[in-house]
Design an enzyme around this catalytic site. Structure first.
Site, mmCIF file in Angstrom:
data_model
loop_
_atom_site.group_PDB
_atom_site.id
_atom_site.type_symbol
_atom_site.label_atom_id
_atom_site.label_comp_id
_atom_site.label_asym_id
_atom_site.label_seq_id
_atom_site.Cartn_x
_atom_site.Cartn_y
_atom_site.Cartn_z
ATOM 1 N N ASP A 137 -24.850 49.472 -27.319
ATOM 2 C CA ASP A 137 -26.169 50.090 -27.200
ATOM 3 C C ASP A 137 -26.087 51.508 -26.648
ATOM 4 O O ASP A 137 -27.090 52.214 -26.607
ATOM 5 C CB ASP A 137 -27.086 49.235 -26.303
ATOM 6 C CG ASP A 137 -27.877 48.233 -27.123
ATOM 7 O OD1 ASP A 137 -27.819 48.293 -28.363
ATOM 8 O OD2 ASP A 137 -28.571 47.384 -26.520
ATOM 9 N N LYS A 269 -31.203 43.693 -24.483
ATOM 10 C CA LYS A 269 -30.097 42.850 -24.936
ATOM 11 C C LYS A 269 -30.519 41.909 -26.068
ATOM 12 O O LYS A 269 -29.752 41.669 -27.007
ATOM 13 C CB LYS A 269 -29.564 42.034 -23.761
ATOM 14 C CG LYS A 269 -28.403 41.182 -24.169
ATOM 15 C CD LYS A 269 -27.870 40.383 -23.012
ATOM 16 C CE LYS A 269 -26.913 39.342 -23.525
ATOM 17 N NZ LYS A 269 -26.597 38.352 -22.510
ATOM 18 N N ASP A 293 -21.011 38.575 -22.177
ATOM 19 C CA ASP A 293 -21.333 39.922 -21.707
ATOM 20 C C ASP A 293 -20.033 40.684 -21.499
ATOM 21 O O ASP A 293 -18.991 40.077 -21.245
ATOM 22 C CB ASP A 293 -22.062 39.856 -20.353
ATOM 23 C CG ASP A 293 -23.493 39.371 -20.498
ATOM 24 O OD1 ASP A 293 -23.969 39.275 -21.638
ATOM 25 O OD2 ASP A 293 -24.120 39.082 -19.462
ATOM 26 N N ASP A 455 -32.521 35.374 -21.910
ATOM 27 C CA ASP A 455 -31.634 34.225 -22.037
ATOM 28 C C ASP A 455 -32.367 32.916 -21.759
ATOM 29 O O ASP A 455 -32.354 31.985 -22.575
ATOM 30 C CB ASP A 455 -30.422 34.377 -21.108
ATOM 31 C CG ASP A 455 -30.806 34.855 -19.714
ATOM 32 O OD1 ASP A 455 -32.001 35.140 -19.485
ATOM 33 O OD2 ASP A 455 -29.918 34.928 -18.851
HETATM 34 O O1 LIG Z 1 -30.293 47.310 -23.498
HETATM 35 C C1 LIG Z 1 -29.382 46.561 -23.188
HETATM 36 C C2 LIG Z 1 -29.213 46.063 -21.874
HETATM 37 C C3 LIG Z 1 -28.150 45.227 -21.608
HETATM 38 N N1 LIG Z 1 -27.272 44.872 -22.577
HETATM 39 C C4 LIG Z 1 -26.126 43.965 -22.245
HETATM 40 O O2 LIG Z 1 -26.587 42.835 -21.571
HETATM 41 C C5 LIG Z 1 -25.529 42.284 -20.810
HETATM 42 C C6 LIG Z 1 -26.012 41.847 -19.441
HETATM 43 O O3 LIG Z 1 -26.351 42.945 -18.660
HETATM 44 P P1 LIG Z 1 -25.944 43.089 -17.111
HETATM 45 O O4 LIG Z 1 -26.383 44.429 -16.678
HETATM 46 O O5 LIG Z 1 -24.532 42.710 -16.911
HETATM 47 O O6 LIG Z 1 -26.918 42.053 -16.435
HETATM 48 P P2 LIG Z 1 -26.632 40.735 -15.564
HETATM 49 O O7 LIG Z 1 -27.733 40.610 -14.581
HETATM 50 O O8 LIG Z 1 -25.266 40.661 -15.065
HETATM 51 O O9 LIG Z 1 -26.865 39.650 -16.730
HETATM 52 C C7 LIG Z 1 -27.387 38.359 -16.556
HETATM 53 O O10 LIG Z 1 -28.795 38.344 -16.755
HETATM 54 C C8 LIG Z 1 -29.241 38.817 -18.024
HETATM 55 C C9 LIG Z 1 -30.748 38.611 -18.095
HETATM 56 O O11 LIG Z 1 -31.411 39.303 -17.117
HETATM 57 C C10 LIG Z 1 -28.577 38.060 -19.156
HETATM 58 O O12 LIG Z 1 -28.895 38.670 -20.372
HETATM 59 C C11 LIG Z 1 -27.080 38.103 -18.977
HETATM 60 O O13 LIG Z 1 -26.431 37.391 -19.997
HETATM 61 C C12 LIG Z 1 -26.719 37.523 -17.631
HETATM 62 O O14 LIG Z 1 -25.313 37.546 -17.449
HETATM 63 C C13 LIG Z 1 -24.435 43.348 -20.754
HETATM 64 O O15 LIG Z 1 -23.384 42.949 -21.588
HETATM 65 C C14 LIG Z 1 -25.135 44.573 -21.290
HETATM 66 O O16 LIG Z 1 -24.247 45.418 -21.955
HETATM 67 C C15 LIG Z 1 -27.430 45.353 -23.866
HETATM 68 O O17 LIG Z 1 -26.635 45.052 -24.746
HETATM 69 N N2 LIG Z 1 -28.485 46.180 -24.140
HETATM 70 MN MN LIG Z 2 -23.517 41.098 -15.813
#
Ligand SMILES: O=c1ccn([C@@H]2O[C@H](COP(=O)(O)OP(=O)(O)O[C@H]3O[C@H](CO)[C@@H](O)[C@H](O)[C@H]3O)[C@@H](O)[C@H]2O)c(=O)[nH]1
Ligand SMILES: [Mn+2]
Length: 740
Positions: A137, A269, A293, A455
């Site tokens: 992204d 996401k 992720d 999710d």
């Molecule tokens: O516009 C976006 C925003 C995020 N992501 C991806 O989403 C994933 C999760 O993002 P992260 O910042 O790591 O968030 P976390 O809080 O660690 O993620 C948890 O919480 C999210 C929901 O809030 C879920 O989507 C994730 O799977 C879960 O691991 C990463 O691979 C990002 O690259 C995208 O692809 N596009």
């Molecule tokens: Mn994460």
């Protein structure tokens, strides 16, 4: 013999009856109910503090009911890979598409992303059954460059892992342990290990250089020269193709940066996952999808085989929609000072939900059936009625609709061939930002839009259709990930979760409707309510925390008398002993338990409160919620004082600071005896209120240190000033409330 093994199940699910914890949990519930009963019949029920306390305790009882229902009957699955491999020949194992999402090369350094990808490519699974799709992204040439380089490294890395049966297949973790080389007796191993390490360091070096110098945007990279991260056409590149379809080569690797245009919502996401689903549908169309992720890596290379035991078991075939694996975090800070390792919660709550209709989908480390993602309901093989409406549901690409029809019908069609992999034009079409207009993407099919916790919402919709899910817990643990290394990152993550979850509860997807009008089982519904109500919990907790201070200031009492006080005391002691036992049984330290208890209070009253406000503002159309990406630390970053809370100017620190100052003021007032005389002579505040107030101060000790800390360890002066004003107003209004 073979007949015999063919009839054995591929996986078994065992329900555990924790008698002791059931007794203790019920006891806590009984004490809560007794306390409420006692308050209702006591003579001071109608005094303001007692009534507020009663309301808060009613909420706590409600939460506790949800909690025990959720963890009452935990279940765990045992999977038998040997039986699977006997029954299903390697050539007949179903294909799996691997999805990795990354969004920002600064917050998510490409070196982390490629380690995720490498660990997946090296899975113990025939390589010709795998295809890895990376969604970027950030539309970053650096990420693309890193992937190209990583795919070259994969050509030597994968054979090395398979030859020596390496466990940790993410090189940045594998090479941390120097002893691996020394402890191996094979003479050629050490040499190969050293060579591999050198090659990996070389790879890191190249990526490092590219980060500093920026990549010349010519040749393959030319397309990035015209792109801005928020404004660019779709870019799809096949980085590596397993042309001969060999089971021991590098799987296909495909890079995707979906089209982005200003004024087009991209749904964060969830939007990225849907593009991955469509592009992969055109290219390989595997019936299973594993999504990870970019900050996680596969820690147990046999994980996919374990999950296949569940999917391919005759029982699971028609009912299990997705299989979720747990994760642990590496490099966690000692004793979990921020309460973000989530070890106990995964075990007790995760296992508990696993014993109901099924574990929640938590966004990563999960295998889905493609046909379920396409909206299929259980026990229906081919919804012929739908076929006529396929274009309305899936969009106008004929090729995609055809592939979706195949997937829904569960046909074992494809040997993916070059034509499919190279169907660029249609791939670009389905990755465009206008493709989803007037379709069901994000509403009925794919990953769901509308909440930053996409999710949980996606999983909920699947459960509402009547599917089950399973919790797959192989040993060693399936995935490892990086948890936020500083407190500010934890804050933004928790706030996103709390607001996204509440958003679901207050939407038309509310789990209660799922039970009333859908097939969501009753106790599964309670579990969903348990999690989607996190943000609500902030309100009663804040009220309860300031009550003792209010009582001291106004010389009144919120604690029940005589027997009631005994009930409350027994309740607190039992609750703490029971949570402590859980931690000790899990092998966690007492310090971890206390840190988690304390952070739970701080998080609820501050971060979840802001999550609550975010949804309030969203509903009032004042502002919308956004997905703030969490910063991932580079593998080698060292923080000088890792366990200590850091602060900034954010208003998120205001409630906590105010609560702390209110307690301190009330303790001072009590110490100097500056209280007003009680209205009725015997109902004044006493030692109980002082104890409670002091307890809140102990919980807020990290903030207390922040009052005097320097630099980012100190609360900013502006926050302290604002909190002082608020605390002053609180004292003032408390006093005038009893005079008036
Ligand atoms: O516009 C976006 C925003 C995020 N992501 C991806 O989403 C994933 C999760 O993002 P992260 O910042 O790591 O968030 P976390 O809080 O660690 O993620 C948890 O919480 C999210 C929901 O809030 C879920 O989507 C994730 O799977 C879960 O691991 C990463 O691979 C990002 O690259 C995208 O692809 N596009
Ligand atoms: Mn994460």
């Amino acid at each position: 013999m073979s007949n015999n093994t063919n009839s054995l199940p591929l996986y078994e699910k065992t329900w555990i009856k924790h008698k002791f914890s059931r007794v203790v949990d019920s006891l806590i519930l009984a004490l809560l109910l007794l306390l409420l009963g006692y308050r209702v019949f006591s003579h001071d029920f109608y005094t303001f503090p007692c009534f507020v306390a009663f309301l808060c305790e009613t909420w706590f009882t409600y939460t506790w009911l949800l909690t025990i229902s959720t963890k009452w009957s935990p279940a765990y699955c045992t999977t038998y890979i040997d039986r699977l491999l006997q029954r299903v020949p390697e050539s007949e194992l179903p294909p799996v598409d691997l999805f990795v999402t990354t969004a920002d090369p600064e917050l998510e350094p490409p070196i982390i992303t490629i380690n995720t990808v490498l660990s997946l490519l090296a899975l113990d699974y025939p390589a010709n059954k795998l295809a890895c799709y990376v969604s970027d992204d950030g539309c970053s040439p650096l990420t693309f460059y890193a992937l190209v380089e990583a795919s070259n490294f994969a050509k030597i890395w994968i054979p090395f892992c398979k030859k020596y049966n390496v466990l940790v297949r993410a090189p940045f973790r594998y090479f941390l342990d120097e002893d691996v080389a020394n402890n191996n007796d094979l003479p050629e191993f050490k040499q190969e290990w050293l060579r591999m390490k050198e090659e990996y360091e070389h790879l890191c070096h190249k990526i490092q250089n590219a980060t500093q110098k920026s990549i010349p945007l010519t040749g393959e990279f030319a397309i990035f020269s015209k792109s801005h991260p928020r404004n660019h056409p779709a870019i799809i590149k096949v980085i590596c193709q397993n042309k001969k379809c060999l089971s021991d080569k590098v799987p296909h690797i495909i890079y995707i940066a979906r089209e982005k245009r200003p004024n087009h919502p991209h749904h964060y996401k969830a939007g990225a996952m849907n593009v991955l689903t469509r592009v992969s549908g055109l290219m390989t169309n595997a019936p299973y999808i594993l999504n990870v992720d970019c900050d996680m890596y596969m820690h147990n290379p046999k994980t996919v085989l374990h999950t296949m035991c569940i999917f391919l078991d005759s029982k699971g075939d028609k009912e299990v929609a997705f299989v979720q694996c747990p994760q642990k975090f590496y490099d966690g800070i000692k004793d979990d000072p921020f309460g973000n390792q989530l070890v106990a919660i995964f075990l007790y709550i995760g296992g508990g939900i696993g014993g109901l209709q099924g574990i929640f989908y938590v966004g990563t480390n999960c295998l889905h059936r493609r046909k379920v993602i396409y909206g299929l309901s259980p026990n229906i093989d081919d919804e012929n009625g739908r076929l006529s409406q396929m274009e309305r549901i899936f969009g106008t690409s004929k090729e995609f609709v055809e592939s979706a029809a195949h997937a829904l019908a569960g046909k074992k069609i494809f040997a993916p061939n070059d034509n499919h992999i190279n169907s660029f034009e249609t791939a670009i079409e389905v990755a465009s930002c206008g493709y989803e207009y007037d379709t069901n993407w994000g509403k009925e099919v794919g990953w769901m839009y509308g909440s930053t916790s996409e999710d949980l919402l996606t999983g909920l919709k699947i459960h509402v259709r009547g599917w089950r899910s399973e919790f797959c817990t192989p040993n060693p643990i399936a995935f490892m990930g990086c948890s936020p290394q500083d407190y500010l990152v934890t804050l933004s993550q928790q706030k996103r979760w709390a607001s996204g979850l509440l958003d679901i509860f207050l939407s038309k997807h509310c789990p209660i409707f799922g039970t009333l009008f859908g097939k969501l089982q009753f106790r599964e519904c309670l579990a969903y309510i348990w999690i989607t109500n996190w943000a609500f919990r902030s309100i009663p907790e804040i009220c309860y925390a300031v009550l003792p201070a209010y009582c001291i200031i106004t010389n009144s009492s919120f604690l029940p008398k005589e027997l009631g006080l005994w009930i409350l005391t027994t309740l607190l002691v039992t609750y703490n002993i029971s949570t402590l036992t859980e931690y000790l049984l899990t092998g966690l330290s007492i310090q971890t338990w206390w840190n988690n208890q304390r952070m739970a209070r701080i998080t609820t009253m501050n971060v979840w409160f802001f999550g609550f406000l975010a949804i309030l503002f969203k509903k009032l159309r004042i502002s919308d919620t956004v997905f703030e990406i969490t910063r991932k630390e580079k593998p080698s970053t060292v923080i000088e004082n890792p366990g200590r809370l850091i602060f900034n100017e954010s208003p998120i620190f205001l409630p906590g600071t105010t609560i702390l100052l209110i307690q301190l003021t009330s303790l001072v007032i009590n110490w100097f005896g500056w209280q007003q005389p009680p209205i009725k002579s015997k109902d004044g505040s006493g030692i109980g209120e002082v104890f409670c107030s002091a307890y809140v101060v102990v919980c807020y000790w990290p903030y207390f240190k922040g009052l005097f800390g320097k630099g980012h360890y100190g609360l900013p002066l502006s926050t302290i000033c604002k909190a002082t004003i608020l605390a002053f107003l609180f004292v003032h209004f408390s006093r005038s409330s009893i005079r008036g």
